[in-house]
Design a protein around this motif. Structure first.
Motif, PDB file in Angstrom:
ATOM      1  N   GLU A  37      46.806 -42.961  81.613  1.00 31.92           N
ATOM      2  CA  GLU A  37      46.360 -43.518  82.952  1.00 31.92           C
ATOM      3  C   GLU A  37      44.840 -43.171  83.017  1.00 31.92           C
ATOM      4  O   GLU A  37      44.400 -42.133  82.995  1.00 31.92           O
ATOM      5  N   HIS A  43      42.762 -33.918  78.384  1.00 32.49           N
ATOM      6  CA  HIS A  43      42.789 -32.514  78.115  1.00 32.49           C
ATOM      7  C   HIS A  43      43.624 -31.972  76.749  1.00 32.49           C
ATOM      8  O   HIS A  43      44.176 -32.955  76.230  1.00 32.49           O
ATOM      9  N   GLY A  45      46.393 -30.857  76.715  1.00 32.03           N
ATOM     10  CA  GLY A  45      47.696 -31.303  76.695  1.00 32.03           C
ATOM     11  C   GLY A  45      48.009 -32.642  76.010  1.00 32.03           C
ATOM     12  O   GLY A  45      48.725 -32.925  75.319  1.00 32.03           O
ATOM     13  N   LEU A 264      52.597 -29.820  77.093  1.00 33.63           N
ATOM     14  CA  LEU A 264      51.761 -28.267  76.748  1.00 33.63           C
ATOM     15  C   LEU A 264      51.332 -27.614  77.990  1.00 33.63           C
ATOM     16  O   LEU A 264      50.466 -28.423  78.784  1.00 33.63           O
ATOM     17  N   MET A 271      46.220 -27.764  83.454  1.00 29.24           N
ATOM     18  CA  MET A 271      46.207 -29.151  82.926  1.00 29.24           C
ATOM     19  C   MET A 271      46.425 -30.234  83.533  1.00 29.24           C
ATOM     20  O   MET A 271      46.518 -31.496  83.158  1.00 29.24           O
ATOM     21  N   LYS A 273      45.493 -33.279  85.439  1.00 21.69           N
ATOM     22  CA  LYS A 273      44.066 -34.124  86.044  1.00 21.69           C
ATOM     23  C   LYS A 273      43.741 -34.041  87.494  1.00 21.69           C
ATOM     24  O   LYS A 273      42.472 -34.099  87.747  1.00 21.69           O
TER      25      LYS A 273
HETATM   26  P1  ATP Z   1      48.284 -35.231  84.237  1.00 28.39           P
HETATM   27  O1  ATP Z   1      49.349 -34.865  84.968  1.00 28.39           O
HETATM   28  O2  ATP Z   1      47.448 -34.296  83.842  1.00 28.39           O
HETATM   29  O3  ATP Z   1      47.755 -36.389  85.158  1.00 28.39           O
HETATM   30  P2  ATP Z   1      49.893 -37.306  82.894  1.00 28.39           P
HETATM   31  O4  ATP Z   1      51.128 -36.950  82.079  1.00 28.39           O
HETATM   32  O5  ATP Z   1      49.782 -38.108  84.415  1.00 28.39           O
HETATM   33  O6  ATP Z   1      48.981 -36.003  83.231  1.00 28.39           O
HETATM   34  P3  ATP Z   1      48.795 -39.625  81.401  1.00 28.39           P
HETATM   35  O7  ATP Z   1      47.408 -39.957  81.023  1.00 28.39           O
HETATM   36  O8  ATP Z   1      49.748 -40.366  82.250  1.00 28.39           O
HETATM   37  O9  ATP Z   1      48.745 -38.106  82.031  1.00 28.39           O
HETATM   38  O10 ATP Z   1      49.135 -39.003  79.922  1.00 28.39           O
HETATM   39  C1  ATP Z   1      48.887 -39.797  78.698  1.00 28.39           C
HETATM   40  C2  ATP Z   1      50.083 -39.194  77.851  1.00 28.39           C
HETATM   41  O11 ATP Z   1      49.780 -37.828  77.705  1.00 28.39           O
HETATM   42  C3  ATP Z   1      51.340 -39.319  78.375  1.00 28.39           C
HETATM   43  O12 ATP Z   1      52.220 -39.952  77.195  1.00 28.39           O
HETATM   44  C4  ATP Z   1      51.799 -37.829  78.754  1.00 28.39           C
HETATM   45  O13 ATP Z   1      53.100 -37.571  78.594  1.00 28.39           O
HETATM   46  C5  ATP Z   1      51.050 -37.035  77.544  1.00 28.39           C
HETATM   47  N1  ATP Z   1      50.805 -35.761  78.328  1.00 28.39           N
HETATM   48  C6  ATP Z   1      49.767 -35.645  79.381  1.00 28.39           C
HETATM   49  N2  ATP Z   1      49.732 -34.252  79.650  1.00 28.39           N
HETATM   50  C7  ATP Z   1      50.551 -33.604  78.709  1.00 28.39           C
HETATM   51  C8  ATP Z   1      50.503 -32.267  78.338  1.00 28.39           C
HETATM   52  N3  ATP Z   1      50.247 -31.138  79.222  1.00 28.39           N
HETATM   53  N4  ATP Z   1      51.279 -31.945  77.186  1.00 28.39           N
HETATM   54  C9  ATP Z   1      51.696 -33.025  76.462  1.00 28.39           C
HETATM   55  N5  ATP Z   1      51.690 -34.482  76.753  1.00 28.39           N
HETATM   56  C10 ATP Z   1      50.878 -34.516  77.847  1.00 28.39           C
END
Ligand code: ATP
Ligand code: MG
Length: 549
Positions: A37, A43, A45, A264, A271, A273
């Motif tokens: 998104e 990061h 993760g 992660l 972690m 955003k």
């Molecule tokens: P955040 O909670 O940090 O906003 P998110 O999951 O909303 O993270 P996205 O931009 O939607 O962030 O994530 C893109 C991809 O990265 C998704 O497939 C998500 O599952 C994966 N992802 C995000 N954070 C992690 C993490 N800490 N470890 C592994 N994969 C991750």
């Protein structure tokens, strides 16, 4: 035997699923996607997710799309879209297509209309609050909405009016008609479209209704022909809804198939955003690329080699259990890489003057760049009567077991001679301002020690040609422990050493070049290195590995 074992170990549970699918002839190509998104920077993760998704592409000679999940216009920004691309390229991955969920808005709208026509979706007038209050809980079924049984015609008309802007934000939603008594809360008539007036980065003001993630994601995957849609564990409970949307929108081959893995987490950092954004907005850090940030761009500024990040992701593997990894493990892979790749140079962080009283002529030495390099190279270092050494390397009153220079003592200069103490001077506060020594000619490095026992070897720089440096040292953003992140910020996590001095060769290097400053640590030249006569370095990591294997 050894090799077979390796092979078995390297198959993770996602690969097992894919291998089975291939063996059973369910598919012959593997297509994955990375779906960020664009509401923040990537990061560490995300690096794990990138390594998994692009790893499948590489392993199975398949494809991996970069798809921006831009269904939430109020939080998205072009700055994020660009940074995401830069970071993925930096890690060394290549996407097949660059796609945007918003490109499918027309199709998604059509799928919603089709669901209405099939009696599988309805317009509900409940507020978000009312929907929440009537959902029931794990012990109790939810209550059906009074609008659940609207006619297809009425639903079609209302949904179109929602699209045409006839209603205020939040006044109506479109819900899937599934089962208010389902043991899976996600199946209790989830909202699939909401009214939201926000200008979208790509579609502008064309839409005032936007699809929800659970409806949009399976459709995006299906349209692109994704075979394995890999996401994090919190979506496990959403999988029945993912499949419901997919099947009821006419995708009945079994693909795309959602697979969840553990996200992660890492100690002493955060972690999310949302939280990282807060750090940026409240000025706790210097932007998303601050070297202390767990963002990939922060790690780039910090000097982390992308290969080290990939090796780390490989080592943590893919699992179904959430856990927190120690940052020391990531640093271990960084150090492992730099130990092989980074040239060694001499830098003095907090200099004091040292005069070699009996040195008449300047000398030039060849110093080895990197003892671990496959092809050995050297660079020139000059010495003169006036040099700088580290303030810590001379002690008037030495602490126990001190092995460096003391009054009456000796010390070896790295790559050069053994020095013998002559005198020192102090200022009115008792701080040492200068040390005077003599060198012992027959002790040049590589020659015999002339029978002398010298314990300490210290680095130094030539006052005549050294470069003035600024070093930035960093601590972890957060203190160890649990609890609110605001209360766990490490005080002084950025320290500046503004009077450092380095070997002359550091004048001719490029931004992001990485070095081991002997006895100090690993450092990376900043992005703006050398501009306006300023030579600055970010600390990558220290020399000591605290990761217990
Ligand atoms: P955040 O909670 O940090 O906003 P998110 O999951 O909303 O993270 P996205 O931009 O939607 O962030 O994530 C893109 C991809 O990265 C998704 O497939 C998500 O599952 C994966 N992802 C995000 N954070 C992690 C993490 N800490 N470890 C592994 N994969 C991750
Ligand atoms: Mg998200």
């Amino acid at each position: 035997m050894e090799e077979v074992k390796e092979e078995v170990k390297s198959v993770n549970f996602i690969e097992e699923i894919i291998n089975d699918d291939l063996a059973q002839g369910k598919t012959d190509t593997i297509i994955t996607r990375f779906p960020p998104e664009p509401n923040g920077y990537l990061h560490i993760g995300h690096a794990k997710s990138l390594c998994i998704n692009f790893g499948m592409k590489e392993k199975y000679h398949g494809k991996c799309n970069l798809r921006y999940d831009d269904t939430n216009p109020s939080k998205e920004d072009i700055e994020y879209v660009n940074s995401i691309k830069e970071d993925i390229k930096w890690l060394g991955f290549e996407w097949d297509q660059e796609l945007y969920a918003s490109d499918y808005f027309d199709q998604m709208y059509q799928y919603a209309v089709d669901l209405i026509k099939k009696g599988l979706a309805y317009v509900c007038d409940y507020s978000a609050e009312e929907i929440k209050n009537t959902r029931g809980d794990l012990q109790h079924p939810g209550q059906e909405s009074p609008w659940r049984n609207r006619s297809v015609e009425e639903n079609l008309k209302l949904f179109e009016e929602m699209k045409d802007g006839k209603y205020a934000d939040g006044e109506k939603v479109l819900r899937a008609k599934i089962d208010m008594a389902s043991p899976n809360m996600n199946m209790r008539d989830p909202v699939i479209y909401r009214i939201l007036r926000a200008t979208h980065e790509r579609t502008g003001d064309k839409w005032c209704i936007y699809p929800m993630y659970d409806f949009a994601h399976p459709i995006e995957d299906a349209i692109e022909g994704i075979t394995h849609s890999i996401c994090t564990l919190e979506f496990e409970d959403h999988r029945p809804l993912y499949d419901w949307v997919k099947i009821n929108c006419g995708y009945t081959t079994g693909y795309p198939r959602q697979i969840e893995f553990a996200r992660l987490g890492m100690k002493r950092t955060i972690m999310s955003k949302r939280y990282l954004k807060k750090l940026v907005e409240t000025g706790k850090v210097d932007g998303w690329s601050d070297p202390r940030m767990p963002t990939l761009s922060g790690m780039r500024e910090r000097g982390y080699p992308p290969k080290a990040i990939r090796n780390f992701c490989e080592a943590i593997g893919v699992s179904k259990a959430n856990s927190e990894v120690d940052v020391a493990m990531l640093e271990h892979f960084v150090r492992d890489n730099l130990n092989l790749e980074a040239n060694r140079v001499m830098v003095v962080k907090d200099p004091i003057k040292l005069t070699i009283a009996n040195m008449a002529e300047d000398e030039v030495y060849e110093i080895e760049d990197n003892p671990n390099a496959e092809v050995k190279t050297t660079h020139k270092v000059t010495i003169s009567k006036n040099i700088y050494i580290e303030r810590d390397d001379f002690a008037v009153v030495p602490p126990p077991k001190y092995k460096r220079l003391v009054p009456g003592g000796t010390v070896r200069l790295k790559g050069s001679y053994i020095l013998e103490y002559v005198s020192h001077s102090v200022d009115e506060n008792g701080n040492v301002t200068e040390v005077v020594c003599n060198y012992i000619p027959e002790t040049i490095q590589g020659q015999a020690n002339a029978g002398m026992k010298v314990k300490g070897v210290i680095q130094w720089v030539n006052a005549k040609d050294c470069v003035d440096l600024v070093l930035h040292d960093f601590d972890y953003l957060l203190l160890d422990g649990e609890g609110d992140f605001d209360t766990r910020l490490t005080p002084d996590s950025h320290k500046v050493f503004a009077n450092a001095k380095g070997e002359a060769c550091l004048k001719d290097i490029k931004p992001y070049d990485r070095f081991q400053f002997m006895r100090i640590g690993y450092y990376s030249a900043v992005k703006t290195y050398g501009q306006n006569g300023k030579y600055e370095f970010n600390q990558i990591t220290g020399l000591k590995d605290s990761y217990g294997k």
